[in-house]
Scaffold this motif. Structure first.
Motif, PDB file in Angstrom:
ATOM      1  N   SER A  62      -0.784  -0.208   2.873  1.00 52.10           N
ATOM      2  CA  SER A  62      -0.898  -0.513   4.300  1.00 52.10           C
ATOM      3  C   SER A  62       0.468  -0.728   4.951  1.00 52.10           C
ATOM      4  CB  SER A  62      -1.768  -1.753   4.504  1.00 52.10           C
ATOM      5  OG  SER A  62      -1.276  -2.810   3.708  1.00 52.10           O
ATOM      6  N   ALA A 119     -14.757  -0.296  -3.534  1.00 50.54           N
ATOM      7  CA  ALA A 119     -13.622   0.610  -3.359  1.00 50.54           C
ATOM      8  C   ALA A 119     -13.046   0.429  -1.964  1.00 50.54           C
ATOM      9  CB  ALA A 119     -14.079   2.059  -3.575  1.00 50.54           C
ATOM     10  N   ILE A 156      -7.276   5.997  -6.516  1.00 55.38           N
ATOM     11  CA  ILE A 156      -6.151   6.009  -7.464  1.00 55.38           C
ATOM     12  C   ILE A 156      -5.298   7.269  -7.271  1.00 55.38           C
ATOM     13  CG2 ILE A 156      -5.563   6.217  -9.922  1.00 55.38           C
ATOM     14  CD1 ILE A 156      -8.045   4.393 -10.473  1.00 55.38           C
ATOM     15  N   ALA A 170     -11.553  -2.160  -0.808  1.00 57.79           N
ATOM     16  CA  ALA A 170     -11.574  -3.553  -0.322  1.00 57.79           C
ATOM     17  C   ALA A 170     -10.159  -4.000   0.048  1.00 57.79           C
ATOM     18  CB  ALA A 170     -12.162  -4.475  -1.379  1.00 57.79           C
ATOM     19  N   ASN A 171     -10.042  -4.879   1.052  1.00 54.97           N
ATOM     20  CA  ASN A 171      -8.733  -5.173   1.623  1.00 54.97           C
ATOM     21  C   ASN A 171      -8.443  -6.675   1.628  1.00 54.97           C
ATOM     22  OD1 ASN A 171      -6.344  -4.738   2.827  1.00 54.97           O
ATOM     23  ND2 ASN A 171      -7.154  -3.777   4.686  1.00 54.97           N
ATOM     24  N   GLN A 185     -10.440  -2.196  -9.736  1.00 54.80           N
ATOM     25  CA  GLN A 185      -9.400  -3.168  -9.408  1.00 54.80           C
ATOM     26  C   GLN A 185      -8.520  -2.547  -8.316  1.00 54.80           C
ATOM     27  OE1 GLN A 185      -7.229  -3.545 -13.169  1.00 54.80           O
ATOM     28  NE2 GLN A 185      -5.911  -1.857 -12.573  1.00 54.80           N
ATOM     29  N   GLY A 222       0.355   1.146  -3.284  1.00 55.81           N
ATOM     30  CA  GLY A 222      -1.061   1.182  -2.938  1.00 55.81           C
ATOM     31  C   GLY A 222      -1.469   2.467  -2.224  1.00 55.81           C
ATOM     32  N   GLY A 223      -2.709   2.480  -1.805  1.00 58.05           N
ATOM     33  CA  GLY A 223      -3.272   3.710  -1.240  1.00 58.05           C
ATOM     34  C   GLY A 223      -3.182   3.800   0.279  1.00 58.05           C
ATOM     35  N   THR A 268      -4.154  -2.095  -6.866  1.00 56.45           N
ATOM     36  CA  THR A 268      -2.787  -2.020  -7.387  1.00 56.45           C
ATOM     37  C   THR A 268      -2.164  -3.415  -7.534  1.00 56.45           C
ATOM     38  OG1 THR A 268      -2.130  -1.449  -5.124  1.00 56.45           O
ATOM     39  CG2 THR A 268      -2.262   0.343  -6.705  1.00 56.45           C
TER      40      THR A 268
END
Ligand code: UTP
Length: 235
Positions: free
Chosen positions: A11, A178, A70, A180-181, A118, A43-44, A120
């Motif tokens: 983010s 999946a 991932i 989740a923030n 999980q 992270g993504g 990162t």
């Protein structure tokens, strides 16, 4: 040379592809690597969430959506590695073991996620343990740990010093699907509790905040440590 592990929230690194902070982070990380042994877990970000949302609309299961997340973290890691040039190990490790092997090169190691279920943050907490890190840094989109999620609870209070047990109490009850923030995931909080490695949660929107904390000791986020004593500056 002290070892740092940075959990770099997607983010803040890649909120979206068009507005990314990759160049700024590459500059800061290169300079940090002159003083420290550096591992980064990326992270993504927004792109991972877009993929995960699209996966759900296709009725794809959560674990497969995690795998897709991932892949996006590894794509972001590849972007950062490329921007770092010769300062970084050229491949994205897919396990903690591979990350340690990569670190033998003496270069910055950049990885993403490793396993479904999980985030990162958990990857970085385990990596800190395995690499014998002196500090774990969570560079994220909020400027510390709050008593509740400041994005939804307006009177949530920021806590600048807390123990791993305090952190665990706050984190318990967060979502685990999946994408989740949460500010930090439950697995990461539990690993931090067992390994006693100080954790710094810091506003990652400006990468210079990391340098200010590590090198100058100028720190405005949250520090989670057993003793309550500051470890900053880290020299
Ligand atoms: P993260 O949630 O770690 O990235 O991974 P993020 O977007 O950077 O989070 P912020 O910015 O710190 O809030 C994206 C998604 O990839 C999957 C999860 O679905 C996660 O939500 N993932 C990541 C895994 O399943 N396993 C991993 O080891 C890492």
């Amino acid at each position: 040379m002290k070892t740092i592990v940075i959990s770099l929230g997607g983010s803040v690194l890649v909120p979206s592809l068009e507005s990314n902070n990759i160049a700024a982070y590459a500059g800061v990380l290169s300079r940090l690597a002159d003083r420290f042994r550096v591992f980064v877990v990326v992270g993504g970000g927004g792109e991972a969430r877009r993929y995960i949302t699209a996966a759900r609309s296709l009725a794809i299961d959560e674990a497969t959506a995690d795998e897709i997340g991932i892949l996006v973290t590894r794509l972001n890691a590849t972007m950062l590695i490329s921007a770092l040039g010769t300062a970084a190990y050229p491949a994205v490790p897919t396990s903690h073991y591979e990350a340690l092997v990569a670190a033998a090169s003496g270069r910055i190691v950049v990885m993403g996620g490793v396993t479904p279920g999980q985030t990162t943050d958990a990857v970085s907490a385990v990596l800190a343990e395995r690499a014998g890190a002196d500090i774990l840094i969570n560079a994220t989109s909020v400027d510390g740990i709050y008593s509740a999620d400041p994005r939804t609870v307006p009177d949530a209070e920021k806590i600048s010093r807390l123990t791993p047990e305090d952190l665990l109490a706050i984190v318990q009850g967060g979502r685990m699907d999946a994408g989740a923030n949460n500010v930090i995931d439950l697995v990461a909080a539990k690993v931090v509790q067992r390994n006693n490695i100080p954790l710094m949660v810091i506003d990652g929107k400006n990468p210079e905040n990391i340098t200010a904390a590590l090198v100058d000791g100028t720190f405005t986020g949250s520090l989670i440590s057993r003793t309550g004593e500051s470890v900053l500056p880290l020299e």
